[in-house]
Design an enzyme around this catalytic site. Structure first.
Site, PDB file in Angstrom:
ATOM      1  N   CYS A  48       0.824  -1.211   0.000  1.00 40.91           N
ATOM      2  CA  CYS A  48       0.000   0.000   0.000  1.00 40.91           C
ATOM      3  C   CYS A  48       0.861   1.266   0.000  1.00 40.91           C
ATOM      4  O   CYS A  48       0.375   2.354  -0.285  1.00 40.91           O
ATOM      5  CB  CYS A  48      -0.920   0.029   1.213  1.00 40.91           C
ATOM      6  SG  CYS A  48      -2.018  -1.381   1.278  1.00 40.91           S
ATOM      7  N   PRO A 283     -10.762 -29.505   2.059  1.00 45.64           N
ATOM      8  CA  PRO A 283     -10.721 -29.052   3.460  1.00 45.64           C
ATOM      9  C   PRO A 283      -9.317 -28.880   4.027  1.00 45.64           C
ATOM     10  O   PRO A 283      -9.153 -28.223   5.054  1.00 45.64           O
ATOM     11  CB  PRO A 283     -11.484 -30.136   4.230  1.00 45.64           C
ATOM     12  CG  PRO A 283     -11.590 -31.300   3.308  1.00 45.64           C
ATOM     13  CD  PRO A 283     -11.489 -30.781   1.904  1.00 45.64           C
ATOM     14  N   TYR A 433     -17.648  15.432  20.787  1.00 48.82           N
ATOM     15  CA  TYR A 433     -17.692  16.792  20.283  1.00 48.82           C
ATOM     16  C   TYR A 433     -16.822  17.708  21.125  1.00 48.82           C
ATOM     17  O   TYR A 433     -17.020  17.868  22.310  1.00 48.82           O
ATOM     18  CB  TYR A 433     -19.138  17.316  20.272  1.00 48.82           C
ATOM     19  CG  TYR A 433     -19.235  18.822  20.161  1.00 48.82           C
ATOM     20  CD1 TYR A 433     -18.466  19.514  19.221  1.00 48.82           C
ATOM     21  CD2 TYR A 433     -20.082  19.553  20.988  1.00 48.82           C
ATOM     22  CE1 TYR A 433     -18.530  20.894  19.123  1.00 48.82           C
ATOM     23  CE2 TYR A 433     -20.162  20.932  20.894  1.00 48.82           C
ATOM     24  CZ  TYR A 433     -19.382  21.604  19.966  1.00 48.82           C
ATOM     25  OH  TYR A 433     -19.449  22.965  19.866  1.00 48.82           O
TER      26      TYR A 433
END
Lengths: 563, 563
Positions: A48, A283, A433
């Site tokens: 990335c 599996p 806030y």
């Protein structure tokens, strides 16, 4: 506790998912024999970060290499073998055939459990010139090194990026740092395809503001290499050729399924099929990361997703299940964010466009609140669009673009979505806030208020793309101030500032629908409430004039009439 | 649709909750008569911005005034009367007695429904000198103006802030901008009481780094005014007096309940009692905001909370219920954030200290991940501590401190908490990852991994405050590199770097418990997994050496022995 006979775990692929699986396996079992085969020469690197290393934002490529094979071995007692490709799987004998790079001899390695984490292949579209030496993909550290070497050797100031998705935009942003002339060539009508067109509008403006040559709806005819006297070019079917010394192709990826296919494992439409325990149709063989299809939590359908977070978690989970812990993968919601110059764009779930294409019948609302209290310095408006189920209010998708606080709101909405929350829940959500961080009514609450009002029938809205204008359409009332109107308006609108609406109701025709709008939608909503209670058939323009502007919708492309 | 007889709604208090109620009422009913009485001279102002206006971060006080009475009337047809105090409620007659400031005459105003939104009174502790002219509280715009006027008239460079809570820290941060000499006088052992002591450590360092004189555990004897030849002082019971030209007292608030009390409404321990519809014991009287007690979602107990977000939502909800919509308030979780110079501190739910005091028996984990990928520039570590139920993993509280990304993680955790999520859910949470914003394993995931490991018995931890050292205590193993150890370590620890642990297991005594630690906890966890599987009784130090350092715990206060 370790089992008596040590487990032999073989992992194919040593980046995100593979390495997460390997280290988790070791934490769960000290006695297991764990071998990782990586066909490249690096493991556990931060792909990335590659765009940023190319652009010099990350100064040293070595910063991307999080672990060397030796370091992994020292710490985890894991045998990491780079430059080794797994050619085939013999399911019956439980062995894989492995070949070292540059070697002809094949080594047969036994496994009790096998994890495939092979990632995805950068797609190279079948365009003339795609294999020229100045055309690159950009996925691995060697890719990065090749581009850097080419620039160092040949110089070059003009770069064409083919593909305006996530990585294309990151590359443009990062390369801009180097002072290069950049073009982005995008096949679709807008960049960042997971987004709706109206959210891409601000990105287009931001990209062009940085002098990037952005071409949309662009069909490439061919790529031409630089000649002795002629510059390299990307030639479009229609339009001026783009001068390009260097071309970077980032148009998407294809899951690497050929090994799995050869082994007759079940393959879906877009990747290897796995169950919630990351098991393939065999599996004893698991698969994780970009090469698989996993369930999308919104649709329940299998979908390939190329994100590092899910790949890491899937790797960890495969190891959990191999070592006896039954933990199910919960599916993806596709949470992502991208820096585009000074903007951030982020999304979770599906865009409205995608939802409609898949046959959903969603509702959606758009708000433009500031990232933090407007009275505190440095506040910036954002655009936040949230889609939800008509019947229940369940969240289906959210997209946001803006200067600040974007990743926060999408992460909050992603959490809400994964918790199965509805728009009604967003109304009640108590978020932090303080003036530097938010508002007493957070943008997420605002979206919740508007969406819940819509669901409860307290407002009815029209979206900018559905707005029809003209003599025979609805009456359009602009409730902004004359000053705001003077900077642009929707043709055929009449201006009745909100505070004058009550006294001017009689000037409107009760027999015709009224569309009200303001700048961002709030005053339009107040106007809606007044007119609705006076008996009008009224709708408010979702997101207001700002949404029309950002979306570049039809309503504005009509020639402007006098008010 | 409007009722036939217009509703007469009277609202007492014109700030957050009151004005939200008034405007919501108007949106729901155009015909209602809506009157707001505000005893101050401002309505609808942003009291959360006052510290910043004092410090000049917000340049113009007028930016705090979001609405004037006239503007509210113009837009909403609401009768806003400032400088009018409601003296009493006559519940039987459904009237309130109102007196204008400076007037003797009393006006009787009828109501059908009454909403009280009177807020809370700044507490002035009974200290000698508390009423001196240079001692101020700071809640309203007039308070702000008084402080500014005092500074303008008398000058002064030394400010003592009494109280190191939310507002005290914001005031210190903002005033630092003005180049004043600041002292903070806090009664408790650490600032920001909702936090645990270990989280406050980085705040103390940050405050002192900005040359603020921070006094903890400080008992004030008296405040002395500046004389002609003598400076003003805050005199402590014990310690050097603090020179202070100006004193700001921000030690908490008390719900304004006297009007409700006089009207014989039910009052709880910390505020007016309301039901989930915001109704007091009189069904025609509602109360909202800082003056009430509302249910805490974690404990189910009624608690007073002074936050603007909940006040606004409660006001909106009171109006909803008055106008026929039965919507319940869901209770609070206490999500908050605060900027402290270059740090952000935020929390939701309860601290571990509070949980223990209330009789909970929680588990908790501490992580120190970077706010975004370490390989991308500008990454900073944070401290994130999450408390949860031992039996279920349900979230009970989260606290974080750091330079970036703090409000985001607490908002995500607040959302998760309100959704009833557990630590197991945090492991699976899919959050946006791009290098500038996060990591493939987000800090919230990291906390989820550690917490889930603990819940599943994959790790056992010890907290820094419980760490005992000495010859008779557990063996302590520092698994960091010698270079890290040379910069500080826990006394009595032996250093076995993680990568050498497997080969040195035999040097440890299997008969004694082993405490392993590293810098932040991850390598300690890896060491735990190795030793546990070798049959040791082992615990990992939660949050590693960094948590010991930040918390200033006993282990470090012991004289350092040779390794």
């Amino acid at each position: 506790m370790p089992s008596k006979v040590p487990m032999r775990l073989v992992i194919v692929g040593g980046v995100a998912g593979g390495m997460s699986a390997a280290t988790r396996a070791r934490r769960l079992d000290e006695t297991a024999s764990i071998t990782v085969f990586e066909r490249g020469s690096y493991v556990s690197y931060a792909n990335c970060g590659i765009p940023y290393a190319l652009g010099g934002v990350i100064k040293d490529d070595a910063a991307l290499v999080l672990q060397t094979p030796q370091a992994v071995n020292d710490r985890f007692n894991i045998d990491v073998q780079i430059n080794k490709e797994v050619l085939s799987i013999n399911r019956e004998n439980h062995t894989v055939d492995v070949r070292a790079k540059g070697s002809e001899s094949i080594q047969q390695v036994p496994y009790d459990k096998l994890i495939l984490s092979q990632g995805a292949e950068p797609f190279r579209p079948p365009i003339g010139g795609i294999d020229l030496p100045n055309v690159f993909t950009l996925q691995t550290i060697p890719d990065l090194q090749k581009v850097k070497a080419y620039l160092a050797e040949h110089g070059g100031t003009r770069v064409a990026i083919i593909g305006g998705g996530f990585i294309g935009l990151e590359v443009a942003d990062a390369l801009h740092n180097l002072g290069l002339e950049i073009s982005i060539v995008e096949y679709m009508p807008h960049v960042f395809p997971p987004l709706d067109a109206d959210l891409a509008g601000p990105l287009h403006a931001e990209i062009r503001r940085h002098n990037v040559n952005l071409l949309l709806n662009a069909r490439i005819e061919k790529i031409e290499a630089p000649g002795i006297d002629t510059p390299g070019r990307v030639v479009l079917v229609d339009g001026v050729p783009i001068l390009a010394d260097l071309v970077i192709v980032v148009v998407g990826i294809r899951a690497r399924t050929s090994l799995a296919e050869k082994a007759n494992l079940k393959i879906g439409k877009t990747g290897v099929t796995v169950n919630p325990f990351m098991q393939t149709s065999d599996p004893d063989i698991y698969a994780v990361g970009d090469m698989i299809e996993s369930e999308h939590r919104i649709t329940g359908r299998a979908l390939q997703l190329a994100l590092a977070g899910p790949a890491n978690r899937q790797g960890r989970l495969a190891a959990d299940n191999i070592f006896g812990r039954k933990i199910s993968y919960r599916g993806n919601v596709g949470t992502s964010a991208c820096k585009v110059f000074n903007l951030t764009v982020a999304s979770v779930g599906f865009s409205v466009t995608s939802l409609l294409q898949m046959g959903f019948d969603p509702l959606w609302v758009t708000v433009h609140p500031p990232d933090h209290a407007g009275y505190y310095p440095g506040s910036h408006p954002m655009t936040l669009k949230v889609a939800f189920e008509k019947e229940t209010g369940r969240l289906l998708g959210a997209q946001a673009v803006g200067t600040a606080g974007i990743d926060k709101r999408i992460d909050v909405l992603a959490t809400a979505m994964q918790a199965g929350m509805t728009m009604f829940d967003l109304e009640h959500l108590e978020l932090a806030y303080a003036p530097p961080y938010g508002s007493a009514k957070d943008p997420v609450n605002m979206a919740g208020f508007v969406g819940s009002n819509l669901l409860r029938g307290d407002v009815n809205i029209i979206h900018a793309e559905d707005l029809k204008i003209g003599q025979d359409a609805a009456q359009i009332v602009d409730v902004r101030s004359p000053g705001e109107v003077s900077r642009g308006y929707i043709p055929y609108a009449v201006n009745i500032p909100l505070n004058k609406l009550r006294e001017n109701v009689s000037t409107l025709d009760k027999g015709r629908r009224v569309v009200v709008y303001c700048q961002v939608g709030y005053r339009g909503y107040l106007a809606y409430r007044i007119l609705k209670q006076k008996g009008f058939d009224v709708v408010n323009l979702d997101g207001g004039y700002k949404s029309v502007l950002e979306g570049g919708f039809k309503a504005l492309q009509t020639s402007r009439e006098k008010l």
